[in-house]
Write a protein that holds these residues in place. Sequence first.
Motif, PDB file in Angstrom:
ATOM      1  N   ALA A   1      -3.479  -1.009  -5.668  1.00 32.68           N
ATOM      2  CA  ALA A   1      -3.087  -1.771  -4.475  1.00 32.68           C
ATOM      3  C   ALA A   1      -3.860  -3.082  -4.403  1.00 32.68           C
ATOM      4  O   ALA A   1      -3.295  -4.119  -4.028  1.00 32.68           O
TER       5      ALA A   1
ATOM      6  N   TRP B   1      -5.553   1.205   4.020  1.00 36.46           N
ATOM      7  CA  TRP B   1      -5.190   2.356   3.178  1.00 36.46           C
ATOM      8  C   TRP B   1      -4.943   3.613   4.000  1.00 36.46           C
ATOM      9  O   TRP B   1      -4.031   4.367   3.752  1.00 36.46           O
TER      10      TRP B   1
ATOM     11  N   THR C   1       2.320   1.795  -3.386  1.00 37.06           N
ATOM     12  CA  THR C   1       1.271   2.226  -4.311  1.00 37.06           C
ATOM     13  C   THR C   1       0.989   3.712  -4.138  1.00 37.06           C
ATOM     14  O   THR C   1       0.891   4.461  -5.117  1.00 37.06           O
ATOM     15  N   LYS C   2       0.883   4.145  -2.889  1.00 34.44           N
ATOM     16  CA  LYS C   2       0.669   5.575  -2.620  1.00 34.44           C
ATOM     17  C   LYS C   2       1.854   6.407  -3.120  1.00 34.44           C
ATOM     18  O   LYS C   2       1.665   7.464  -3.719  1.00 34.44           O
TER      19      LYS C   2
ATOM     20  N   ILE D   1       0.839  -1.205   0.000  1.00 38.85           N
ATOM     21  CA  ILE D   1       0.000   0.000   0.000  1.00 38.85           C
ATOM     22  C   ILE D   1       0.873   1.253   0.000  1.00 38.85           C
ATOM     23  O   ILE D   1       0.615   2.204  -0.749  1.00 38.85           O
TER      24      ILE D   1
ATOM     25  N   VAL E   1      -7.098  -3.618   1.496  1.00 41.36           N
ATOM     26  CA  VAL E   1      -6.858  -2.215   1.122  1.00 41.36           C
ATOM     27  C   VAL E   1      -7.820  -1.308   1.889  1.00 41.36           C
ATOM     28  O   VAL E   1      -7.410  -0.276   2.419  1.00 41.36           O
TER      29      VAL E   1
ATOM     30  N   GLU F   1      -6.321   3.160  -5.085  1.00 43.72           N
ATOM     31  CA  GLU F   1      -6.545   1.938  -4.315  1.00 43.72           C
ATOM     32  C   GLU F   1      -6.653   0.701  -5.208  1.00 43.72           C
ATOM     33  O   GLU F   1      -6.207  -0.380  -4.827  1.00 43.72           O
TER      34      GLU F   1
END
Length: 185
Positions: free
Chosen positions: A82, A183, A72-73, A69, A179, A79
């Motif tokens: 992810a 998240w 990914t951010k 996560i 997620v 999202e």
Amino acid sequence: MNTIIRKSMLSVAGLAFAGGVFAGPIAAHANPAVDAKPAAVAVQSVKPQGDQSHITLNDEQTANVKAIIAATKKAGLPERAAVISIATSLQESKLENLGHLGDANDHDSLGLFQQRPTSGWGTPEQITDPAYSTTAFLKGLKQVDGWQDMPLTEAAQTVQVSAYPDAYAQWEQQATDLVGQHWNS
């Protein structure tokens, strides 16, 4: 325009307007310092394909979810990226950062995504770094036209080129749940 359709559209528009008129004053007087709650993550609602699998995660696997996560951010992706990444890792390694598997592995696949140094994914040290391997996976995902709107298993397979292309779908619900859970944490 058909009279029934026109009246229906006007009714819906009227309800939306009325809702705004009544909710507007309430929202205007809300105290953000008192009423503030963490925003829930709105993970794209996609009906998972086929039967779904689920495993209970240990602390290492949960840390790997958080690493995926975070990467990914950092890549500036939503999202859904992810979800695809976590589902792929669930299929490939059950979210375990696997080293060389010896005779149990017919290739040189390593890490969360079972990426191969001989296929250009990176060095063994890089591939077994969750942040690096996720970033490498996401780089491949971004090169797939329309990945955001295609079925998870198709997006994952396009990046991974697995011998079992439909296997990723079974992890979509658990990946979506993870997620949603992590998240904002």
